[in-house]
Motif scaffolding. Sequence first.
Motif, PDB file in Angstrom:
ATOM      1  N   MET A  74      -3.871   3.878  -1.739  1.00 20.59           N
ATOM      2  CA  MET A  74      -3.762   2.799  -2.716  1.00 20.59           C
ATOM      3  C   MET A  74      -3.413   1.508  -1.982  1.00 20.59           C
ATOM      4  SD  MET A  74      -1.691   4.808  -5.733  1.00 20.59           S
ATOM      5  CE  MET A  74      -0.164   4.839  -4.799  1.00 20.59           C
ATOM      6  N   ARG A  75      -4.201   0.478  -2.191  1.00 14.38           N
ATOM      7  CA  ARG A  75      -3.999  -0.818  -1.543  1.00 14.38           C
ATOM      8  C   ARG A  75      -3.916  -1.912  -2.602  1.00 14.38           C
ATOM      9  NH1 ARG A  75      -7.789   1.896   1.731  1.00 14.38           N
ATOM     10  NH2 ARG A  75      -7.089   2.187   3.899  1.00 14.38           N
TER      11      ARG A  75
ATOM     12  N   VAL B 164       5.400   6.096  -8.471  1.00 12.18           N
ATOM     13  CA  VAL B 164       5.029   4.881  -7.748  1.00 12.18           C
ATOM     14  C   VAL B 164       5.551   3.692  -8.540  1.00 12.18           C
ATOM     15  CG1 VAL B 164       3.114   3.410  -7.013  1.00 12.18           C
ATOM     16  CG2 VAL B 164       2.990   5.897  -6.679  1.00 12.18           C
TER      17      VAL B 164
ATOM     18  N   ARG C 263      -9.737  -0.780  -4.668  1.00  7.21           N
ATOM     19  CA  ARG C 263      -8.370  -0.760  -4.135  1.00  7.21           C
ATOM     20  C   ARG C 263      -7.909   0.651  -3.783  1.00  7.21           C
ATOM     21  NH1 ARG C 263      -4.282  -2.068  -7.256  1.00  7.21           N
ATOM     22  NH2 ARG C 263      -5.276  -1.525  -9.240  1.00  7.21           N
ATOM     23  N   PHE C 264      -8.395   1.648  -4.508  1.00  7.20           N
ATOM     24  CA  PHE C 264      -7.987   3.044  -4.288  1.00  7.20           C
ATOM     25  C   PHE C 264      -9.162   3.827  -3.712  1.00  7.20           C
ATOM     26  CE2 PHE C 264      -4.494   3.547  -7.801  1.00  7.20           C
ATOM     27  CZ  PHE C 264      -3.893   2.377  -7.374  1.00  7.20           C
TER      28      PHE C 264
ATOM     29  N   VAL D 294      -9.091   0.563 -10.823  1.00  6.86           N
ATOM     30  CA  VAL D 294      -8.576   0.630  -9.451  1.00  6.86           C
ATOM     31  C   VAL D 294      -9.679   0.617  -8.404  1.00  6.86           C
ATOM     32  CG1 VAL D 294      -6.517   1.864 -10.207  1.00  6.86           C
ATOM     33  CG2 VAL D 294      -8.518   3.156  -9.416  1.00  6.86           C
TER      34      VAL D 294
ATOM     35  N   SER E  62       0.833  -1.204   0.000  1.00  7.01           N
ATOM     36  CA  SER E  62       0.000   0.000   0.000  1.00  7.01           C
ATOM     37  C   SER E  62       0.866   1.252   0.000  1.00  7.01           C
ATOM     38  CB  SER E  62      -0.901   0.025   1.239  1.00  7.01           C
ATOM     39  OG  SER E  62      -1.764  -1.084   1.287  1.00  7.01           O
TER      40      SER E  62
ATOM     41  N   ASP F 221       0.167  -0.958 -11.606  1.00  3.02           N
ATOM     42  CA  ASP F 221      -0.057   0.356 -11.005  1.00  3.02           C
ATOM     43  C   ASP F 221       1.178   1.240 -11.058  1.00  3.02           C
ATOM     44  OD1 ASP F 221      -1.972  -1.382  -8.552  1.00  3.02           O
ATOM     45  OD2 ASP F 221      -2.787  -0.154 -10.198  1.00  3.02           O
ATOM     46  N   THR F 222       2.291   0.687 -11.515  1.00  2.00           N
ATOM     47  CA  THR F 222       3.521   1.468 -11.633  1.00  2.00           C
ATOM     48  C   THR F 222       3.295   2.625 -12.600  1.00  2.00           C
ATOM     49  OG1 THR F 222       4.967  -0.395 -11.133  1.00  2.00           O
ATOM     50  CG2 THR F 222       5.917   1.428 -12.399  1.00  2.00           C
TER      51      THR F 222
ATOM     52  N   LEU G 100      -1.576  -3.150  -4.314  1.00  2.00           N
ATOM     53  CA  LEU G 100      -0.921  -2.659  -5.527  1.00  2.00           C
ATOM     54  C   LEU G 100      -0.356  -3.805  -6.359  1.00  2.00           C
ATOM     55  CD1 LEU G 100       0.784   0.435  -3.924  1.00  2.00           C
ATOM     56  CD2 LEU G 100      -0.850   0.503  -5.818  1.00  2.00           C
ATOM     57  N   THR G 101      -0.393  -3.620  -7.660  1.00  2.50           N
ATOM     58  CA  THR G 101       0.170  -4.575  -8.608  1.00  2.50           C
ATOM     59  C   THR G 101       1.197  -3.851  -9.484  1.00  2.50           C
ATOM     60  OG1 THR G 101      -1.340  -4.197 -10.456  1.00  2.50           O
ATOM     61  CG2 THR G 101      -2.136  -5.619  -8.677  1.00  2.50           C
TER      62      THR G 101
ATOM     63  N   VAL H 158       5.862  -0.511  -8.371  1.00  2.39           N
ATOM     64  CA  VAL H 158       5.418  -1.727  -7.704  1.00  2.39           C
ATOM     65  C   VAL H 158       6.162  -2.906  -8.323  1.00  2.39           C
ATOM     66  CG1 VAL H 158       3.452  -3.150  -7.031  1.00  2.39           C
ATOM     67  CG2 VAL H 158       3.154  -0.685  -7.378  1.00  2.39           C
TER      68      VAL H 158
END
Length: 127
Positions: A87-88, A123, A71-72, A68, A17, A94-95, A90-91, A125
Amino acid sequence: KVELVESGGGSVQAGGSLKLSCGVSGYPYDTSCMAWFRQGPGKEREWVATIDIKGDYEDGATTIADSVKGRFTFSRGNNEKTRYLQMRSLTPEDTATYYCAATRFGCSIRQVDFLYWGQGTQVTVSS
C-alpha cells in the motif's frame, strides 16, 4: 483446516506506505483465490483486491478496487503460502482493519464467497 494470518499493519502518516502480509497454513490444493477486504470505522466491510491462484509456483491475474487502484498492489511471496498487499500513498480514508480471505471457488468481490478469513490487521493513517 485452512488458517490465514495477517501481519504488517500499523500507524503511518498520510503519503506513507505499508506492506501487509497474509500467511496461509493448512493450505488446500483447491484454493483458487485470495482476497483482501477492509472495514473502516463506522463503515461496512469492502473488497480491496483479489489474486487468482494458479498453482504452487505462480499466480494469475490480480484485480484491484478502483478506490485503491494505482496505489495498492497484491502479489505473491517467495512461496505459495504468502501473499502481500503493498500500500502506497496512503490517506486517512485508508484507515481500516484489513482482512485476508481465501476460497476454493473462483475469484469474487463478495464476502459471502470466501470461506476462510484471517483475524485482521489494523492500519491507521493520520493526516
